[in-house]
Scaffold this motif. Structure first.
Motif, PDB file in Angstrom:
ATOM      1  N   SER A   1      13.027  15.122 -13.453  1.00 33.52           N
ATOM      2  CA  SER A   1      12.346  14.041 -12.528  1.00 33.52           C
ATOM      3  C   SER A   1      12.039  14.382 -11.063  1.00 33.52           C
ATOM      4  CB  SER A   1      13.391  12.746 -12.617  1.00 33.52           C
ATOM      5  OG  SER A   1      12.918  11.617 -12.038  1.00 33.52           O
ATOM      6  N   ASN A   2      10.821  13.735 -10.760  1.00 27.19           N
ATOM      7  CA  ASN A   2      10.524  14.235  -9.517  1.00 27.19           C
ATOM      8  C   ASN A   2      10.118  13.258  -8.547  1.00 27.19           C
ATOM      9  OD1 ASN A   2       8.061  13.517 -10.753  1.00 27.19           O
ATOM     10  ND2 ASN A   2       7.525  15.603 -11.143  1.00 27.19           N
ATOM     11  N   ALA A   3      10.359  11.970  -9.090  1.00 20.78           N
ATOM     12  CA  ALA A   3      10.187  10.831  -8.156  1.00 20.78           C
ATOM     13  C   ALA A   3       8.785  11.087  -7.426  1.00 20.78           C
ATOM     14  CB  ALA A   3      11.245  10.694  -7.051  1.00 20.78           C
ATOM     15  N   LYS A   4       7.851  11.109  -8.221  1.00 19.13           N
ATOM     16  CA  LYS A   4       6.557  11.278  -7.825  1.00 19.13           C
ATOM     17  C   LYS A   4       5.889   9.993  -7.314  1.00 19.13           C
ATOM     18  CE  LYS A   4       3.370  13.876  -9.574  1.00 19.13           C
ATOM     19  NZ  LYS A   4       2.669  14.742 -10.778  1.00 19.13           N
ATOM     20  N   ARG A   5       6.512   8.814  -7.780  1.00 18.17           N
ATOM     21  CA  ARG A   5       5.929   7.582  -7.363  1.00 18.17           C
ATOM     22  C   ARG A   5       6.136   7.188  -5.885  1.00 18.17           C
ATOM     23  NH1 ARG A   5       8.986   6.716 -12.185  1.00 18.17           N
ATOM     24  NH2 ARG A   5       7.649   5.897 -13.952  1.00 18.17           N
ATOM     25  N   TRP A   6       6.894   7.977  -5.103  1.00 17.61           N
ATOM     26  CA  TRP A   6       7.045   7.848  -3.795  1.00 17.61           C
ATOM     27  C   TRP A   6       5.827   8.146  -2.994  1.00 17.61           C
ATOM     28  CZ3 TRP A   6      10.400   4.617  -1.434  1.00 17.61           C
ATOM     29  CH2 TRP A   6      11.280   4.407  -2.007  1.00 17.61           C
ATOM     30  N   LEU A   7       5.089   9.159  -3.678  1.00 17.24           N
ATOM     31  CA  LEU A   7       3.746   9.750  -3.202  1.00 17.24           C
ATOM     32  C   LEU A   7       2.802   8.766  -3.285  1.00 17.24           C
ATOM     33  CD1 LEU A   7       4.022  13.494  -4.305  1.00 17.24           C
ATOM     34  CD2 LEU A   7       4.568  12.410  -2.199  1.00 17.24           C
ATOM     35  N   GLU A   8       3.109   7.731  -4.085  1.00 12.88           N
ATOM     36  CA  GLU A   8       2.005   6.573  -4.507  1.00 12.88           C
ATOM     37  C   GLU A   8       2.159   5.362  -3.527  1.00 12.88           C
ATOM     38  OE1 GLU A   8       2.342   5.713  -8.589  1.00 12.88           O
ATOM     39  OE2 GLU A   8       1.861   7.722  -9.116  1.00 12.88           O
ATOM     40  N   GLN A   9       3.359   5.395  -2.758  1.00 14.72           N
ATOM     41  CA  GLN A   9       3.337   4.289  -1.862  1.00 14.72           C
ATOM     42  C   GLN A   9       2.789   4.359  -0.706  1.00 14.72           C
ATOM     43  OE1 GLN A   9       5.625   1.662  -2.289  1.00 14.72           O
ATOM     44  NE2 GLN A   9       6.837   2.122  -3.954  1.00 14.72           N
ATOM     45  N   PRO A  10       2.209   3.346  -0.096  1.00 16.26           N
ATOM     46  CA  PRO A  10       1.462   3.390   0.973  1.00 16.26           C
ATOM     47  C   PRO A  10       2.140   3.854   2.168  1.00 16.26           C
ATOM     48  CG  PRO A  10       1.044   1.090  -0.152  1.00 16.26           C
ATOM     49  CD  PRO A  10       2.227   1.893  -0.782  1.00 16.26           C
ATOM     50  N   VAL A  11       1.608   4.571   3.175  1.00 10.12           N
ATOM     51  CA  VAL A  11       2.312   5.295   4.139  1.00 10.12           C
ATOM     52  C   VAL A  11       2.733   4.338   5.061  1.00 10.12           C
ATOM     53  CG1 VAL A  11       2.118   6.880   5.808  1.00 10.12           C
ATOM     54  CG2 VAL A  11       0.976   7.529   3.814  1.00 10.12           C
ATOM     55  N   GLU A  12       1.967   3.122   5.352  1.00 10.36           N
ATOM     56  CA  GLU A  12       2.311   2.180   6.385  1.00 10.36           C
ATOM     57  C   GLU A  12       3.750   1.461   5.710  1.00 10.36           C
ATOM     58  OE1 GLU A  12      -0.519   2.511   4.867  1.00 10.36           O
ATOM     59  OE2 GLU A  12      -1.854   3.049   6.419  1.00 10.36           O
ATOM     60  N   LYS A  13       4.035   1.252   4.587  1.00  9.11           N
ATOM     61  CA  LYS A  13       4.874   0.689   3.944  1.00  9.11           C
ATOM     62  C   LYS A  13       6.388   1.758   4.119  1.00  9.11           C
ATOM     63  CE  LYS A  13       6.707  -1.789  -0.148  1.00  9.11           C
ATOM     64  NZ  LYS A  13       6.184  -2.082  -1.665  1.00  9.11           N
ATOM     65  N   LEU A  14       5.981   2.953   4.090  1.00  2.60           N
ATOM     66  CA  LEU A  14       7.164   3.849   4.330  1.00  2.60           C
ATOM     67  C   LEU A  14       7.502   3.784   5.774  1.00  2.60           C
ATOM     68  CD1 LEU A  14       6.105   6.759   2.159  1.00  2.60           C
ATOM     69  CD2 LEU A  14       7.509   5.104   1.533  1.00  2.60           C
ATOM     70  N   GLU A  15       6.400   3.774   6.624  1.00  5.30           N
ATOM     71  CA  GLU A  15       6.642   3.645   8.126  1.00  5.30           C
ATOM     72  C   GLU A  15       7.484   2.763   8.235  1.00  5.30           C
ATOM     73  OE1 GLU A  15       2.822   6.102   9.670  1.00  5.30           O
ATOM     74  OE2 GLU A  15       3.045   3.861   9.972  1.00  5.30           O
ATOM     75  N   ASP A  16       7.103   1.341   8.031  1.00  5.27           N
ATOM     76  CA  ASP A  16       8.063   0.312   8.343  1.00  5.27           C
ATOM     77  C   ASP A  16       9.552   0.591   7.623  1.00  5.27           C
ATOM     78  OD1 ASP A  16       5.902  -0.975   9.237  1.00  5.27           O
ATOM     79  OD2 ASP A  16       5.315  -2.102   7.630  1.00  5.27           O
TER      80      ASP A  16
END
Length: 513
Positions: A288-303
């Motif tokens: 499993s490579n958790a690729k779904r995290w690459l689909e998350q908006p960058v602004e959401k990850l920054e927050d």
């Protein structure tokens, strides 16, 4: 009169005996105090080392079979000595914060004292008007020996204010210790995941490495026999041997690279020293490579990173500590107001009132302290500005770290997919080469070379997988998303393993907790 003199002589004798005993005890204790540092003996060092070896890993539950990734992380969190050290540091910081709260309480002191003098306290008096000595005989005003007991209560407003802000600072330092422990958990999980996949690679390649090495040794022996029989040109078998030896060298390099993986993983899991060399088997989880995290908006990850990153949260606590220090400095501008009350009792027979109570109220102000106040205020303000600037720098560093971690994770996922494709192709080529060898269409060198290439491809696939797991852990650490587990020291290992498994599942699913 003779009886009075005899009593005084007896009293003097007892007093001298007591004084001599007291002085003798003080001299004896001073002489016995050895302040010279002594080097540890070999026996002392060996004894301490043996005791430490027995304490290392003594609480770790023995392995009952192959270890899963969830169990490996749970064991590391629960038994790893470095992680336990962070936990103890957090406990000490929390204990210091709890103790600091008691500094705000008033002082309630119970005291008892003994007084002795070898001669009576005899005093003369003088007429306050004429200044002439009194015609009365000198008088004795106290016993030669007496005891005094007291119970006093005191409270200072200034000390209370200083203790209040100091307690708040210690509470923030306890929070900093907690954030540092979170960061240590992130690093530990990352190290466990890397070591775990190295063990998985060693376990998967163990049989292939052994078979390829045996085939290479057999082909090398056959080539040497051909060279000894001199049925061909000398250069042909030598070139053949050179290529075989190069393949053998590559196989040995793979074995050496993977040989320490089990020891590293056992150490990270907090296993006792005696278990570091024991065989360790792992259960290879589904890829499993958790690729779904690459689909998350960058602004959401920054927050998310700015909210939970332990480095940034530590800088926020440091800024608050600096602000509290400024308040402590400003508090020194105010005068000190103190109140005291005491109850006393004396055994002095000359006192008519041998029991009494006293109370007092005092206000004080250090006028010369005003001279240093501007410099202190300036220093405190500079500390606040430094903490604020450090917080801004940390925030920028966290954002940069997030973007770099996300990019590295994306690259690692791509490299793993590429390595997986290459490994699949080499596996199919190896199957064709094996069939051609059975049909005697190729020689053993081509089979050994292809199997070596296949092993290297599988190894690179595991390396790419390990790098992807490490990049995933770095991204997870940047987001501050460690397993949310309370009471890990007291939680049984199976429950802790289940909690880690739920955390990993939510991470692989791309769920923001």
């Amino acid at each position: 009169m003779n009886t009075l003199a005899h009593d005084r002589s007896e009293t003097n004798f007892r007093g001298r005996v007591r004084l001599t005993a007291l002085l003798g005890s003080a001299i004896w204790l001073t002489g016995c105090a050895n302040l010279t540092s002594q080097a540890l003996s070999t026996a002392e060092i060996q004894s301490q080392v043996q005791a430490d070896k027995q304490s290392l890993g003594k609480d770790a539950v023995a392995l009952s079979g192959p270890v899963s990734l969830e169990e490996a992380i749970a064991r590391a969190i629960k038994y790893n000595s470095a992680q336990r050290l962070r936990g103890m540091e957090e406990a000490v910081a929390q204990g210091t914060a709890d103790v600091a709260k008691f500094d705000m309480l008033p002082r309630l002191v119970a005291s008892a004292g003994y007084r002795y003098r070898d001669k009576d306290l005899i005093s003369r008096s003088t007429d306050s008007v004429t200044g002439a000595p009194s015609l009365a005989h000198p008088y004795i005003s106290s016993d030669r020996e007496s005891t005094l007991t007291s119970l006093s209560f005191s409270w200072s407003l200034l000390d209370f204010g200083q203790s209040y802000y100091a307690a708040r600072q210690h509470a923030d330092r306890a929070q900093i210790a907690s954030e540092r422990r979170r960061k240590a958990i992130h690093t530990l999980i990352q190290d466990v995941r890397i070591a775990y996949w190295r063990v998985a690679a060693a376990q998967a390649l163990e049989s292939s490495l052994s078979t390829a090495a045996q085939e290479a040794d057999k082909a090398l022996d056959d080539s040497r026999k051909v060279e000894a029989e001199k049925l061909r040109s000398p250069l042909d078998p030598l070139r053949y041997q050179r290529q075989l030896l190069e393949n053998i060298r590559l196989l040995e390099a793979v074995q050496q690279e993977l040989s320490s993986a089990r020891v590293e993983l056992s150490s990270l899991m907090g296993m006792p020293p005696g278990a570091l060399q024991q065989p360790l088997r792992v259960v290879e989880p589904a890829m499993s490579n958790a690729k779904r995290w690459l689909e998350q908006p960058v602004e959401k990850l920054e927050d998310r990173a700015l909210l939970l990153n332990p480095d940034l949260r530590e800088s926020l606590y440091n800024a608050r500590i600096a602000n509290e220090e400024t308040k402590r400095v400003m508090l020194r501008m105010f005068p000190g107001l103190s109140f005291n009350y005491g109850a006393n009792k004396s055994s002095d027979s000359y006192l008519i009132n041998d029991r009494w109570q006293d109370a007092g109220l005092q206000i004080s102000f250090n006028l010369l302290g005003l001279l240093a106040l501007p410099a202190q205020r300036q220093l405190a303000d500079a500390g606040v500005k430094l903490a604020d600037q450090r917080r801004l720098a940390t925030q920028m560093a966290v954002l940069t770290q997030l973007h770099v971690a996300r990019l590295q994770f994306a690259n690692a996922v791509h490299q793993y997919e590429r390595a997986q494709t290459i490994a699949d192709v080499d596996q199919r080529i190896s199957e064709h080469v094996s069939n051609q060898l059975q049909a005697e269409k190729i020689n053993a060198l081509e089979l050994v070379s292809q199997r070596t290439a296949t092993i290297l491809s599988v190894l690179r696939r595991y390396q790419a997988l390990s790098n992807m797991q490490a990049a995933s852990s770095r991204l997870q650490a940047t987001l501050g998303m460690e397993p949310v587990i309370e009471g890990t020291d007291n939680m049984p290992l199976p429950e802790l393993t289940q909690a880690v498994a739920r955390s990993l599942q939510s991470w692989e699913a791309g769920q923001i907790q």
